[in-house]
Design an enzyme around this catalytic site. Structure first.
Site, PDB file in Angstrom:
ATOM      1  CG  ASP A 189     101.468  49.820   8.139  1.00 28.35           C
ATOM      2  OD1 ASP A 189     101.277  50.616   7.201  1.00 28.35           O
ATOM      3  OD2 ASP A 189     102.107  48.758   8.016  1.00 28.35           O
TER       4      ASP A 189
ATOM      5  CD  GLU B  45      97.718  51.461   5.373  1.00 28.84           C
ATOM      6  OE1 GLU B  45      97.999  52.047   4.313  1.00 28.84           O
ATOM      7  OE2 GLU B  45      98.500  50.688   5.961  1.00 28.84           O
TER       8      GLU B  45
END
Length: 718
Positions: free
Chosen positions: A410, A439
């Site tokens: 994340d 990400e």
């Protein structure tokens, strides 16, 4: 919180630099000299190097000639003999501190046996540390003084059988005592009140060895939230919202079609990505029905979340149940990816990291304020050696203890390039087929741009995938501008950009630099848990179109995801038009918004079969999943000057599957399109209209290829 009253304050800001803040209400802030005193006959005058006169205080920067040991008690005296304790200040964030106090042992946390337990805690800025153990039955508490060793590691050997006992640490830094849970805790009491000492040998399970994953591009990732997966009233699953609900088999919705695990196996994906399963805030373990959370509020990184457990009051239960999920998935041919959140904690001030080593684990800006690139008030300082060590140790713990098959990071752009590459190296020593992706967004954290693990620095991160936002926006349209339309929603501008993402965003045209060096770095998607589902976006962006047209557009987008070069990523329920009723950011919305509506799976069964056919097609021919960019450039050629279609051929690919020549045509127009391809050869369509798979459906000749409206056509010949 206890406040320490000090006449003035002194901070160690570098290993030999002391900053003294003297308020003007005390002697007008004036002192001609300062002296440092400590153990072992330390009695050294400090050299005043500079002063700064503020309205309320005078700041002195002083140098010490002697060596100062962080974690030992020192006092600073002014020229009238008034003293203050030397507090640990900005030194904690210096390179010299990292060099002196980094510890490379693999024994932090608790080493358990029936005869004894060894406790080790890295707390170099602490002057004292105590172990607190609590009996969970009668709540009797005991306290033990711990011993300080090299590199600021505190240890204690307790010669008792402590299995099942609760434990925490009391840490004294700058005269303030705080209680904290061990960052390396692998088990927790209900609602994360204490760490729990367990025997992990008792949780060992027989795993099932899967066939080798030859290349990362062979993967198809399917994103699942543990609670969403089973919570719907018609899921047919008994253990709703629980780990156990992930592995109930032979379940079905009201029309009789598969749900749950049996559905996943039947669908044909290779990897199931579980949204955060480590301990997080936002849901009460005992009354989980009252609140909902995605899980991006991390509390403890190495222990499973309790609210998904059937008995959160038993520390072993959640461990055993999560391990059972993973082994059952493996038994059914599915690999497991964990969604991990190492970029921030829930609340910095309340985290174990900040209580144990204040100021070290988090980034600060040039003014000394906490960096906030994550938007939640804190950024983990992954570039520091002991932060990096914790992240790598945690990844390896999940890999070795739970036998997972990959990690999704994340907000990976908050982390640094070196840490991510070291993770890649560490997991390769165990299993090189482990997939790593995240990400790679460029967020305003206080780390130099060239050090961030962002998509812009992808070429510094070999064999690490990035969510390809260019793919998402070119195919679906901007996530942040609902009116913006991508190719699948009818936009035929910038087709060259669409072609670029279909090739895996590599340097397909070697005259230009691609975003990625290799297709393994491109995670291709149009929908995830974040932002609007594609179905909800289309209701806003294409409001005048009927449901049948929107279904065609979403099938077209899914076909582009699954047939493009790179690694495809599918949001659970995308294949049956998942909706969150227009809610964009549903991280704490009710179950009724977030659950996977299995009734829609029954209603849109034909679309599910279409997706299954695409997955089978991708699996059967490696030309859709080339592992390196040179093969893409060699075999993939774009054709057609029709601006309503994207058409390309995979040429001379017989050694990668059962067909030597493949033509793929994506039509985003509401009208049929005529596309002319080579010299009148006879082709067989295996993807045509709303049907797809590996079985020929209709024959076509190269000079009269008619592509149905808003659809993907795949032709084959030998």
């Amino acid at each position: 919180m206890l406040q320490i009253r000090r006449t003035y304050e002194a901070f160690l800001d570098e290993m030999n630099l002391i900053t003294i803040i003297m308020p003007k209400i005390y002697r007008q802030g004036l002192s001609n000299s300062f002296t440092l005193q400590g153990d072992e006959d330390v009695n050294e005058p400090l050299q005043i190097c500079s002063t700064f006169d503020d309205r309320l205080y005078i700041k002195y920067e002083c140098k010490a000639a002697c060596h100062i040991e962080v974690g030992k008690a020192y006092a600073v005296y002014d020229d009238e003999g008034c003293s203050t304790d030397l507090q640990v200040g900005a030194v904690i964030r210096t390179a010299k501190f990292d060099e002196l106090y980094a510890y490379d042992g693999n024994d932090l946390g608790v080493t358990f046996s029936k005869e004894y337990s060894l406790f080790k805690l890295w707390a170099p800025s602490a002057t004292k540390v105590k172990l607190k153990i609590t009996n969970p039955i009668d709540h009797e508490k005991k306290y033990y003084e711990m011993n300080r060793g090299n590199h600021g590691v505190w240890d204690l050997l307790v010669h008792e059988d402590l299995e099942g006992i609760y434990y925490s640490y009391l840490v004294c830094v700058n005269l303030i005592w705080k209680e904290a849970i061990d960052p390396y805790a692998v088990a927790l009491s209900v609602n994360s009140e204490y760490g729990v000492i367990v025997d992990l040998n008792k949780t060992a399970m027989q795993d099932y060895k899967l066939p080798p994953l030859e290349h990362a591009t062979d993967a198809v990732i399917y994103e699942v939230h543990t609670r969403d997966f089973s919570k719907h009233p018609n899921s047919g699953i008994n253990e709703k919202g629980k780990y156990k609900g992930l592995i109930e088999s032979q379940t079905s919705e009201s029309s009789g079609s598969y749900t749950g695990l049996s559905y996943l196996v039947d669908l044909g994906v290779t990897h199931v990505e579980l949204m955060p399963c480590n301990d997080f805030a936002g849901v009460d373990d005992l009354t989980p029905e009252k609140t909902y959370n995605w899980g991006y509020n991390p509390l403890h990184y190495n222990a499973p979340e309790g609210s998904y457990s059937s008995n959160p009051q038993n520390p072993y239960n959640r461990i055993n149940e999560l391990k059972k999920v993973i082994t059952t998935f493996h038994k059914n041919g599915l690999r497991v990816v964990l969604d991990v959140v190492y970029n921030h904690v829930y609340i910095r001030e309340q985290s174990s990291f900040e209580k144990i080593v204040p100021g070290y684990f988090f980034r600060h800006d040039e003014n000394g304020l906490p960096s906030d690139g994550t938007g939640v008030g804190n950024d983990i300082a992954s570039e520091r050696r002991m932060v990096r060590k914790f992240i790598i140790d945690s990844v390896l713990f999940w890999l070795n203890e739970y036998h997972v098959d990959g990690f999704r990071f994340d907000l990976m752009g908050i982390l640094d390039v070196d840490t991510m590459n070291r993770i890649r190296t560490a997991v390769d020593k165990i299993d090189s087929s482990i997939i790593l992706f995240g990400e790679g967004w460029d967020l305003p954290t206080s780390l130099p741009t060239e050090m961030k693990a962002t998509i812009q620095n992808a070429k510094k991160l070999p064999r690490i995938g990035h969510f390809n936002d260019q793919f998402r926006d070119r195919i679906k349209g901007s996530t942040f501008k609902l009116e913006d339309k991508g190719f699948s929603l009818g936009n035929s501008f910038q087709l060259d950009k669409v072609k670029e993402v279909i090739t895996g965003s590599i340097s397909y045209d070697q005259a230009k630099s691609g975003m990625f060096d290799e297709p393994v770095q491109s995670i291709n998607y149009v929908e995830s848990h974040d932002n609007h589902t594609m179905w909800d976006k289309m209701i806003k962006s294409n409001p005048d179109e009927n449901e049948e047209t929107r279904m065609k557009r979403q099938r077209l987008a899914t076909a582009i995801v699954l047939l493009s070069q790179g690694i495809p990523f599918v949001h659970s329920g995308q294949e049956f038009f998942r909706t969150k009723l227009g809610v964009e950011n549903s991280y704490k919305s009710p179950d009724e918004i977030n659950w996977l509506d299995w009734d829609r799976k029954g209603i849109y069964e034909s679309s599910v079969h279409y997706t299954k056919g695409l997955l089978l097609l991708r699996k059967k021919h490696r030309a859709f999943r080339f592992p390196d960019s040179s093969l893409i450039r060699k075999h993939l050629k774009f054709i057609s000057d029709n601006d309503q279609v994207i058409a390309y051929q995979l040429l001379d690919v017989g050694k990668y599957g059962q067909w030597a020549y493949i033509t793929v045509i994506h039509n985003n127009s509401k009208d049929e399109q005529l596309v002319k391809i080579d010299s009148g050869e006879v082709w067989e369509a295996i993807c045509h209209g709303d049907k797809t798979g590996i079985t020929p459906l209709v024959k076509m000749t190269g000079n009269q290829i008619i592509v149905p409206s808003i659809s993907t056509l795949v032709l084959i010949r030998n």
